[in-house]
Design a protein around this motif. Structure first.
Motif, short mmCIF file in Angstrom:
data_model
loop_
_atom_site.label_atom_id
_atom_site.label_comp_id
_atom_site.label_asym_id
_atom_site.label_seq_id
_atom_site.Cartn_x
_atom_site.Cartn_y
_atom_site.Cartn_z
N GLY A 126 -47.60 178.07 -17.15
CA GLY A 126 -46.59 177.34 -16.34
C GLY A 126 -45.95 176.26 -16.72
O GLY A 126 -45.10 175.64 -16.04
N VAL A 127 -46.76 175.30 -17.48
CA VAL A 127 -46.22 174.11 -18.10
C VAL A 127 -44.94 174.08 -18.74
O VAL A 127 -44.53 175.25 -19.56
CB VAL A 127 -47.08 173.58 -18.97
CG1 VAL A 127 -46.78 172.01 -19.40
CG2 VAL A 127 -48.80 173.28 -18.08
N SER A 128 -44.20 173.35 -18.80
CA SER A 128 -42.84 173.14 -19.44
C SER A 128 -42.90 173.23 -21.07
O SER A 128 -43.85 172.67 -21.66
CB SER A 128 -41.98 171.94 -19.08
OG SER A 128 -40.83 172.05 -20.04
N GLY A 129 -42.08 174.31 -21.56
CA GLY A 129 -42.15 174.49 -23.05
C GLY A 129 -41.99 173.38 -23.84
O GLY A 129 -42.66 173.03 -25.19
N ALA A 187 -47.95 179.51 -35.58
CA ALA A 187 -47.80 178.48 -34.68
C ALA A 187 -46.02 178.61 -34.56
O ALA A 187 -45.65 178.52 -33.41
CB ALA A 187 -48.07 177.09 -35.20
N ALA A 188 -45.33 178.76 -35.66
CA ALA A 188 -43.76 178.78 -35.58
C ALA A 188 -43.47 180.05 -34.90
O ALA A 188 -42.48 179.97 -34.19
CB ALA A 188 -43.25 178.72 -37.00
N VAL A 189 -43.97 180.95 -35.08
CA VAL A 189 -43.40 182.41 -34.50
C VAL A 189 -43.73 182.30 -33.11
O VAL A 189 -42.95 182.93 -32.28
CB VAL A 189 -44.47 183.69 -35.15
CG1 VAL A 189 -44.06 184.70 -34.37
CG2 VAL A 189 -43.96 183.80 -36.75
N LEU A 190 -44.96 182.07 -32.80
CA LEU A 190 -45.30 182.11 -31.33
C LEU A 190 -44.60 181.09 -30.48
O LEU A 190 -44.12 181.02 -29.32
CB LEU A 190 -46.79 181.65 -31.06
CG LEU A 190 -47.75 182.54 -31.53
CD1 LEU A 190 -49.29 182.17 -31.27
CD2 LEU A 190 -47.66 183.98 -30.69
N GLY A 191 -44.15 179.61 -31.17
CA GLY A 191 -43.40 178.74 -30.77
C GLY A 191 -42.10 179.12 -30.45
O GLY A 191 -41.38 178.89 -29.17
N ALA A 192 -41.38 179.90 -31.43
CA ALA A 192 -40.11 180.58 -31.36
C ALA A 192 -39.86 181.47 -30.14
O ALA A 192 -39.09 181.72 -29.30
CB ALA A 192 -39.69 181.27 -32.42
N VAL A 193 -41.14 182.28 -30.03
CA VAL A 193 -41.13 183.42 -28.85
C VAL A 193 -41.29 182.68 -27.40
O VAL A 193 -40.52 182.98 -26.46
CB VAL A 193 -42.34 184.40 -29.14
CG1 VAL A 193 -42.44 185.25 -27.76
CG2 VAL A 193 -42.18 185.10 -30.34
N LEU A 194 -42.08 181.56 -27.29
CA LEU A 194 -42.18 181.00 -26.11
C LEU A 194 -40.97 180.16 -25.76
O LEU A 194 -40.67 180.39 -24.48
CB LEU A 194 -43.36 179.88 -26.14
CG LEU A 194 -45.03 180.72 -26.22
CD1 LEU A 194 -45.82 179.80 -26.75
CD2 LEU A 194 -45.20 181.57 -25.08
N GLY A 195 -40.31 179.67 -26.88
CA GLY A 195 -39.14 178.78 -26.47
C GLY A 195 -38.01 179.52 -25.97
O GLY A 195 -37.13 179.21 -25.30
N GLY A 251 -36.27 179.97 -22.15
CA GLY A 251 -34.95 179.43 -22.08
C GLY A 251 -34.72 178.06 -22.92
O GLY A 251 -33.51 177.32 -22.25
N VAL A 252 -35.52 177.79 -23.62
CA VAL A 252 -35.33 176.22 -24.11
C VAL A 252 -34.03 176.21 -24.90
O VAL A 252 -33.48 177.18 -26.00
CB VAL A 252 -36.42 175.99 -25.21
CG1 VAL A 252 -36.32 174.50 -25.73
CG2 VAL A 252 -37.58 176.04 -24.54
N PRO A 253 -33.18 175.22 -24.98
CA PRO A 253 -31.95 175.21 -25.63
C PRO A 253 -32.09 175.27 -27.02
O PRO A 253 -33.23 174.72 -27.65
CB PRO A 253 -31.37 173.87 -25.07
CG PRO A 253 -31.89 173.31 -24.03
CD PRO A 253 -33.33 174.05 -24.08
N ALA A 254 -31.32 176.08 -27.72
CA ALA A 254 -31.18 176.28 -29.10
C ALA A 254 -31.51 175.12 -30.02
O ALA A 254 -32.32 175.25 -30.78
CB ALA A 254 -30.25 177.32 -29.60
N ARG A 255 -30.94 174.17 -29.73
CA ARG A 255 -30.92 172.93 -30.77
C ARG A 255 -32.20 172.22 -30.47
O ARG A 255 -32.79 171.94 -31.56
CB ARG A 255 -29.72 171.93 -30.20
CG ARG A 255 -29.73 170.71 -31.04
CD ARG A 255 -28.55 169.77 -30.77
NE ARG A 255 -27.39 170.43 -31.18
CZ ARG A 255 -26.00 169.90 -31.10
NH1 ARG A 255 -25.99 168.56 -30.55
NH2 ARG A 255 -25.04 170.42 -31.54
#
Length: 370
Positions: A16-19, A49-57, A61-65
């Motif tokens: 639950g911590v912010s992405g 790490a990049a794949v999991l970061g992209a999935v989590l972000g 709903g983390v802004p694309a930029r």
């Protein structure tokens, strides 16, 4: 460990911590992988790490930029870590090759000494202060010649490659002269002349050269070196102080003094320990020197290898695990006539005035061998 770091960050994020707080921490995984894995492993960890970061972000709903900036930073860290890992692996291969060459040089310079040479049991322990190099400026050799068993232990002034080069010169001349010269003083003279031609004015070598020309007698020539320790069959430890002190090898022309033979009775069961100042000048945390004579009295036995192993272990414990100077120990023991002579060689990674230090050894291991 890098995978566990990735898993831990993902679990914290899922909890639950912010992405945006957790996703940048994924860069720690490839950075850590660079210290323990090859470049391929670093790239795999970074990609994970990049794949999991992209999935989590994306899921949060983390802004694309902002997500793109985080992933670009992660990929940049991964690329830099992969390069660092490749360079580290290359340095490790070079270091392994250098150590292999150094080990070969050590075996060529300080040739392995067998367990028995002529009537003697022999043991050697050598430690270089530069552990990575495995060789240093201390030297030893023991050879059986038509003129009896002859040996040398010495210490070259200075350290590093110049000291190693000088040690190689001394040992080469000694091994040649020991076979050719019937007189031990002539052997010392050959070494002196060679050093006078090849050394600078401030360079020299302290050494003890000894020979066993006939049963019951050792001949010793001390050229500015620490006095050997004579250990009688009864366990007394005696420092063999030179009756006619001579200058170190390479300095005779400056002093005008010439070395002389010092006869030393050497009966069955007697032992002679030759060493360098790296042993006696080793200090503990209180700056106290290692008491070699007392150590010998505690650990002497009829097995020279056992004695030197105990001494070496005690010396390392005294200094806290690492010596700050090269140290060499060579112990020879005259076997009793009725003792069996070992034939299997074992390599090892050598009228008189004395100063007595009355140490009587009584432990059971010091009893005479049957």
């Amino acid at each position: 460990m890098p995978v566990l770091v990735v898993v831990g960050i993902v679990l914290v994020d899922v909890a639950g911590v912010s992405g945006m707080i957790c996703l940048p921490l994924l860069a720690a995984a490839p950075a850590l992988a660079a210290a323990t894995n090859g470049s391929r492993g670093v790239l795999c960890v970074g990609l994970l790490a990049a794949v999991l970061g992209a999935v989590l972000g994306t899921g949060e709903g983390v802004p694309a930029r902002e997500l793109a900036a985080v992933l670009c930073a992660l990929l940049a860290v991964t690329a830099a870590s992969a390069l660092a890992s490749a360079l580290r692996s290359r340095r490790e291969r070079v270091l392994a090759a250098v150590r292999s060459v150094a080990e070969a040089a050590q075996h060529a310079l300080l040739q392995p000494v067998p367990e028995t040479v002529g009537p003697f049991q022999v043991a050697v322990r050598y430690s270089a202060a530069a552990a990575e190099a495995r060789i240093g400026g201390d030297l030893y050799a023991l050879v059986s010649t038509p003129h009896g068993v002859r040996l040398i232990v010495g210490d070259v002034r200075g350290k590093g490659l110049p000291a190693v080069s000088t040690a190689a010169l001394v040992l080469g001349v000694f091994r040649e002269a020991a076979y050719d010269e019937p007189d031990l003083l002539a052997v010392v003279g050959r070494i002196e002349r060679s050093l006078a031609r090849n050394l600078g004015s401030d360079d020299f070598v302290t050494a003890v050269v000894a020979g066993y020309p006939r049963p019951g007698l050792l001949e010793v020539v001390n050229c500015g070196h620490a006095p050997p320790l004579l250990i009688s069959a009864s366990g007394d430890v005696v420092a063999v102080e030179p009756t006619h002190p001579a200058p170190p090898l390479g300095l005779r022309a400056l002093s005008g003094q010439t070395p002389r033979l010092q006869p030393l009775p050497f009966a069955d069961g007697d032992q002679l320990l030759l060493y360098t100042d790296g042993v006696t000048e080793a200090r503990d945390h209180t700056r106290a020197f290692y008491p070699l004579a007392e150590g010998v009295a505690r650990h002497v036995s009829d097995d020279p290898a056992h004695t030197l192993t105990a001494l070496h272990d005690e010396l390392l414990a005294h200094v806290g695990g690492r010596l700050h100077d090269d140290a060499a120990l060579l112990l020879v023991r005259k076997q009793d006539v009725d003792e069996p002579v070992a034939v299997a060689p074992r390599s090892t990674l050598p009228g008189h005035s004395v100063t007595r230090s009355a140490h009587r050894v009584t432990p059971p291991e010091c009893t005479r061998m049957p």
